[in-house]
Design an enzyme around this catalytic site. Sequence first.
Site, PDB file in Angstrom:
ATOM      1  N   GLY A  47       0.873  -1.167   0.000  1.00  0.00           N
ATOM      2  CA  GLY A  47       0.000   0.000   0.000  1.00  0.00           C
ATOM      3  C   GLY A  47       0.907   1.212   0.000  1.00  0.00           C
ATOM      4  CG  ASP A  48      -0.226   5.377  -0.497  1.00  0.00           C
ATOM      5  OD1 ASP A  48      -0.883   4.759   0.357  1.00  0.00           O
ATOM      6  OD2 ASP A  48      -0.291   6.616  -0.610  1.00  0.00           O
ATOM      7  CB  THR A  49       1.456   5.234   3.749  1.00  0.00           C
ATOM      8  OG1 THR A  49       0.407   4.335   4.120  1.00  0.00           O
ATOM      9  CG2 THR A  49       0.855   6.531   3.210  1.00  0.00           C
TER      10      THR A  49
ATOM     11  CE1 TYR B 188      -1.347  -3.678  -5.609  1.00  0.00           C
ATOM     12  CE2 TYR B 188      -1.730  -3.618  -3.231  1.00  0.00           C
ATOM     13  CZ  TYR B 188      -0.866  -3.568  -4.309  1.00  0.00           C
ATOM     14  OH  TYR B 188       0.480  -3.411  -4.091  1.00  0.00           O
TER      15      TYR B 188
ATOM     16  CG  ASN C 179      -0.161   8.529  -4.050  1.00  0.00           C
ATOM     17  OD1 ASN C 179      -0.194   8.441  -5.283  1.00  0.00           O
ATOM     18  ND2 ASN C 179       0.249   7.540  -3.283  1.00  0.00           N
ATOM     19  CE1 TYR C 180      -8.101  13.591  -7.193  1.00  0.00           C
ATOM     20  CE2 TYR C 180      -7.114  13.855  -9.370  1.00  0.00           C
ATOM     21  CZ  TYR C 180      -8.237  13.835  -8.544  1.00  0.00           C
ATOM     22  OH  TYR C 180      -9.481  14.069  -9.083  1.00  0.00           O
TER      23      TYR C 180
ATOM     24  CB  ALA D 171      11.797   7.913 -16.762  1.00  0.00           C
TER      25      ALA D 171
ATOM     26  CG  ASP E  96       4.327   4.222  -3.010  1.00  0.00           C
ATOM     27  OD1 ASP E  96       3.850   5.369  -3.145  1.00  0.00           O
ATOM     28  OD2 ASP E  96       3.716   3.188  -3.325  1.00  0.00           O
TER      29      ASP E  96
END
Length: 309
Positions: free
Chosen positions: A30-32, A89, A166-167, A229, A259
Amino acid sequence: MRAGHIAAVGECMLELAGAEDGLWRMGHAGDTFNTLWALRALTDTAHACDYVSAFGDDPFSAAQIGFMQENGIGVAASPKIAGARPGLYAITLDGAERSFTYWRSDAAARRLADDADPLAKSLQNRTLIYFSGITLAILDVPARQHLLDALATARAAGATVAFDPNYRPRLWPSAAAAKAAIGEALALTDIALPTFPDENALFADPKPQATADRLAKAGIGEIVVKDGADPALVVCNGRAEPIAAVAVENPVDTTGAGDSFNGGYLAARLSGHPPHEAARRAHQVAAAVVQVRGALAPFSILRAAFEPI
C-alpha cells in the site's frame, strides 16, 4: 532532520502479483506502507518504525501484522476492528507498466481514525510522520479531521510531517473535495513529495516548477516533485535543482517506485544528507524497485541501492 521514531499512516492491503503458470503470489503493500518499508530498510533499527492503521480480527490481518513485526515494523496503538479485514488489490502488467484492480470498500483501514485517542497515542513522540492523499481519501470527513488534529498536535510537539498528495480520482467524490482535503493537509506539511502527473491532473499545473511554486506559496519549505523517469525537481530554501533519475533499461514492474523514492529520500534526510543528495539516493532506490516484481524489494536490495554510486 534528526534520526528518531517514525510513523506512517494509511492502508496496507493484500497484494496479488502474477507469477508463473497463471498463479498469483500474495504479499502486503500500500502506498504509505511501501514508503515505510524502504524507511525501515534504510534507517537504524534502534529507531522505531510503526505503521498506523486499523486491522481486522481475521487470519489475513493477523498474518499482515505478523509480517510487519517480522520485518521490524510495529503497529503502535492501531485498533483491531471486530469482523473487519484488509483490502485487496491485484496487479496486472503490460510489460513493466501496471494497472490495478481493488477490493477495498469495507477494509478495516478506513476506520483507522474513527477513534481519536488511539490515533493520537500512535503519533506521539515521533521524529517523522508520513501520510498521503490516499490516507485522506479512505477516511470519512469526521475521521479525516481526527487525523489532521493528531498531526497538528504531533507537529507542534516537534514531529516533521511529510506528505505525498498521491491523487487517485476514484477514491474521491469530486476533484473539489480532493483539493479541499489536500489543501488542509498541506497546511500541516514540512516536506511535500508530490508526483507531477497527479498535480497536473488535479490542479492543472503545466510543469513541475508550477507545482513547486504553488506548494512554496502554501508555506512548504522542502518540496520534491517526482516525474517518473524525468528529473525530480528539488526545492529547498528557495533553491530549485533538477535531479536526474536513474535509467533502467529493462524495468520489470513499476509498482511502488514513487513510494520507494519517498522512503529513500526521507531516510537520507534522516541520516543528515542535504535534499539534492537525498534525491539522488532516492532515485537509486526507485530504480532498484522497478527491477523486482511487486511493490516491496528485499531490504538487501534497497540498502545496496541506497549507497552512493
